[in-house]
Design an enzyme around this catalytic site. Structure first.
Site, PDB file in Angstrom:
ATOM      1  N   CYS A  40       0.833  -1.206   0.000  1.00 18.91           N
ATOM      2  CA  CYS A  40       0.000   0.000   0.000  1.00 18.91           C
ATOM      3  C   CYS A  40       0.867   1.256   0.000  1.00 18.91           C
ATOM      4  O   CYS A  40       1.436   1.617  -1.026  1.00 18.91           O
ATOM      5  CB  CYS A  40      -0.981  -0.074   1.161  1.00 18.91           C
ATOM      6  SG  CYS A  40      -2.440   0.923   0.855  1.00 18.91           S
TER       7      CYS A  40
ATOM      8  N   HIS B 187      -3.667  -5.073   0.548  1.00 23.47           N
ATOM      9  CA  HIS B 187      -3.081  -5.647   1.774  1.00 23.47           C
ATOM     10  C   HIS B 187      -3.208  -7.171   1.750  1.00 23.47           C
ATOM     11  O   HIS B 187      -4.176  -7.713   2.296  1.00 23.47           O
ATOM     12  CB  HIS B 187      -3.799  -5.098   3.006  1.00 23.47           C
ATOM     13  CG  HIS B 187      -3.535  -3.657   3.260  1.00 23.47           C
ATOM     14  ND1 HIS B 187      -2.522  -3.217   4.072  1.00 23.47           N
ATOM     15  CD2 HIS B 187      -4.142  -2.552   2.781  1.00 23.47           C
ATOM     16  CE1 HIS B 187      -2.506  -1.901   4.100  1.00 23.47           C
ATOM     17  NE2 HIS B 187      -3.485  -1.471   3.322  1.00 23.47           N
TER      18      HIS B 187
ATOM     19  N   GLU C 115      -1.773  -9.288   3.450  1.00 22.66           N
ATOM     20  CA  GLU C 115      -1.632  -9.901   4.782  1.00 22.66           C
ATOM     21  C   GLU C 115      -2.974 -10.293   5.401  1.00 22.66           C
ATOM     22  O   GLU C 115      -3.040 -11.211   6.211  1.00 22.66           O
ATOM     23  CB  GLU C 115      -0.852  -8.977   5.733  1.00 22.66           C
ATOM     24  CG  GLU C 115      -1.535  -7.678   6.160  1.00 22.66           C
ATOM     25  CD  GLU C 115      -1.291  -6.506   5.219  1.00 22.66           C
ATOM     26  OE1 GLU C 115      -1.026  -6.737   4.023  1.00 22.66           O
ATOM     27  OE2 GLU C 115      -1.394  -5.350   5.670  1.00 22.66           O
TER      28      GLU C 115
HETATM   29  N1  GLN Z   1      -1.770   6.725   2.920  1.00 28.13           N
HETATM   30  C1  GLN Z   1      -1.950   5.994   1.718  1.00 28.13           C
HETATM   31  C2  GLN Z   1      -3.323   6.191   1.115  1.00 28.13           C
HETATM   32  O1  GLN Z   1      -4.220   6.633   1.763  1.00 28.13           O
HETATM   33  C3  GLN Z   1      -1.707   4.514   1.928  1.00 28.13           C
HETATM   34  C4  GLN Z   1      -2.678   3.866   2.866  1.00 28.13           C
HETATM   35  C5  GLN Z   1      -2.210   2.528   3.371  1.00 28.13           C
HETATM   36  O2  GLN Z   1      -1.030   2.224   3.324  1.00 28.13           O
HETATM   37  N2  GLN Z   1      -3.111   1.738   3.917  1.00 28.13           N
HETATM   38  O3  GLN Z   1      -3.527   5.889  -0.040  1.00 28.13           O
END
Ligand code: GLN
Length: 538
Positions: free
Chosen positions: A380, A513, A515
């Protein structure tokens, strides 16, 4: 017919109610029953989505896009049953629903009160969305005696007398401390905690006693006598070396057997603990080890990256190696420490994150992984920063950045709302940051001949998301010419889902994600492949 098992906790918090509930759910599922797990959290936030991981640990995301308590992650990992939005509720959500109803006039002018309105709303939650489940396990967050959990305890008491009559079982988890000075196990805190619960009208049917040492028979008898619980229903849970030993340890203590006998039901088949025994053996006996650096803002709180820690362990299980995590605080990482620390590791992982703090250390670490060809996984925010690092240091766009971090940058990452109709980011746009997040499961399309496709062995995948900003897919040509491949996108080719490097043994960034979907018995292919690459790089 659904039977309800309510799990409360006493004496102190963090006794492992989530793990106990998840283990019981596994044991029941393994015997052929349909199980649902639910969590009621007594705090006033509507969900943990806005809570700092420092305070509350990781925010777990479900397929249907709910931001929930991390215990739902344990539930999924132990049972392989996907949790839903309707499986987690907080006091904040209960009150917010009540206030909405009140504004709409649905209470017909009545005074809205904790009893019956709040308790009714909680009872609605307990019964909601239940179809063919044999067991619904409801964990009540907090500790008995807290002011906040009172309405929940009152609601489950009422429920056991109404819809749940003859179908409800109360499990109470307590601490049985060992006093070194007198070399004795103490049952008094358990007695007091049960007394407190009984004063609220709840008589536990089963007591699970968390203890450092095995509890002698006479002490168990004492708990049984003073707490008015059958002797066989005093179950001990002694600290385990890995959490994946928990199902076996509860099975040995006959927790599932006592639950089934309470409800007078026979198991449909035998529990199969073989896969769990196999993985605990691998975790405890692997001679090989790999060191992985986890670089984030919240590394000082272990629970902040719970699912990630577990997913890495699962990758280790698949490759028969023990994964050692070197947790580095991105805010404190300066160039010199990066060289010193990262030389020792076989793989580098940058997890999800929000905000500018600590990004410099992360970007420097990504550069280190890219240039020294160390296996790298960016999740992410980690992927967004990998794209920024590449733009700055390879494409030489010196002020490349994300509009989340700097409104004056050249945004290679930005809000979708900032994009014009050609998909280009409108520079310097002053959009409100309160845009909605992309939450829950979305499909991604994988490119032919890419590393990611080799890993997943599929053309389409579905993974869980939790982010607001996007890597601009329309700038991909510039990146691809220099070797960063945009190897996964949303099915409509609008959003970037995966990037990888052509001339690097293992460098992958994913917008989602992975995970959240890794299970000990079914390790996620991305983590298995990452650990395999790290093992090769040792
Ligand atoms: N801050 C980034 C976004 O909002 C990544 C978010 C995250 O890593 N869950 O896109």
């Amino acid at each position: 017919m659904a039977r309800y098992i309510f799990v409360t906790g006493g004496v102190v918090s963090s006794l492992g109610k989530g793990l106990s509930s998840a283990s019981l759910a596994f044991l029941l599922k393994s015997q052929g029953f349909n199980v649902r797990l639910r969590k009621m959290d007594p705090y006033l936030n509507i969900d943990p989505g806005t809570m700092s991981p420092f305070q509350h640990g990781e925010v777990f995301v479900t397929d249907d896009g709910a931001e929930t308590d991390l215990d739902l992650g344990h539930y999924e990992r132990f049972t392989n049953i996907s949790a839903r939005k309707s499986d987690n509720v907080t006091t904040g959500k209960i009150y917010s629903d009540i206030l909405k109803k009140e504004r709409k006039g649905e209470y017909l002018g009545k005074t809205v009160q904790v009893i019956p309105h709040v308790t009714d709303q909680i009872k609605e939650f307990i019964k909601k969305d239940i179809t063919n489940e044999d067991f619904v396990i409801c964990e009540i967050g907090g500790t008995v005696g807290d002011i906040e959990s009172l309405p929940f305890l009152e609601a489950i008491r009422q429920f056991s007398n109404e819809d749940g009559y003859n179908k409800s079982l109360f499990v109470h988890l307590t601490l049985v401390p060992f006093l070194k000075s007198s070399d004795e196990i103490k049952t008094k805190p358990t007695q007091h905690s049960v007394k407190e619960l009984r004063s609220l009208g709840i008589q536990p049917d089963i007591i699970i006693c968390r203890s450092e040492k095995p509890i002698p028979l006479d002490q168990r008898k004492k708990i049984s006598l003073f707490c008015n619980v059958r002797y066989k229903n005093v179950i001990e849970t002694v600290d385990v070396k890995t959490i994946y030993e928990a199902p076996k340890s509860f099975y040995d203590e006959k927790l599932d057997k006592q639950v089934l006998s309470f409800f007078k039901i026979k198991p449909k088949r035998k529990v199969n603990l073989r896969p769990w025994n196999k993985i605990t053996k691998t975790i405890l006996n692997s001679k090989n080890e790999v060191n992985i650096a986890l670089i984030g803002k919240y590394v000082n709180l272990k629970d902040a990256y719970k699912s990630l820690d577990e997913a890495l362990t699962h990758g280790g299980i698949k490759n028969n190696v023990k994964v050692n995590m070197l947790r580095l605080d991105s805010e404190k990482l300066k160039n010199r420490e990066i060289n010193q620390n990262l030389k020792k590791v076989s793989g580098i992982l940058i997890p999800g994150g929000f905000g500018k703090r600590g990004t410099d250390g992360k970007i420097m670490s990504i550069r280190f992984a890219r240039e020294l060809k160390i296996p790298f996984l960016g999740i992410c925010f980690g992927m967004q920063l990998a794209v920024i690092e590449f733009a700055r240091n390879v494409l030489k766009i010196k002020n490349a950045g994300s509009s989340e971090l700097d409104t004056k940058c050249e945004p290679v990452v930005g809000l979708m709302e900032e994009w014009d109709k050609n998909g280009l980011i409108i520079k310097g746009s002053n959009m409100d940051l309160g845009g909605t997040m992309r939450l829950g499961s979305y499909n991604a399309k994988l490119r032919h001949n890419s590393l990611i496709k080799k890993i997943y062995k599929k053309s389409y995948i579905s993974e869980r998301h939790r982010h607001r900003y996007e890597v601009n897919f329309n700038i991909k040509e510039k990146f691809e010419k220099k070797g960063m491949i945009f190897s996964g996108s949303s099915p409509d080719n609008k959003l970037t889902e995966i990037v990888e490097l052509k001339s690097h043994p293992w460098f992958i960034g994913v917008q989602f994600h992975p995970e959240f979907k890794s299970r000990p018995l079914y390790p996620h292919p991305l983590f298995s492949s990452f650990i395999k690459a790290a093992k090769k790089n040792k």
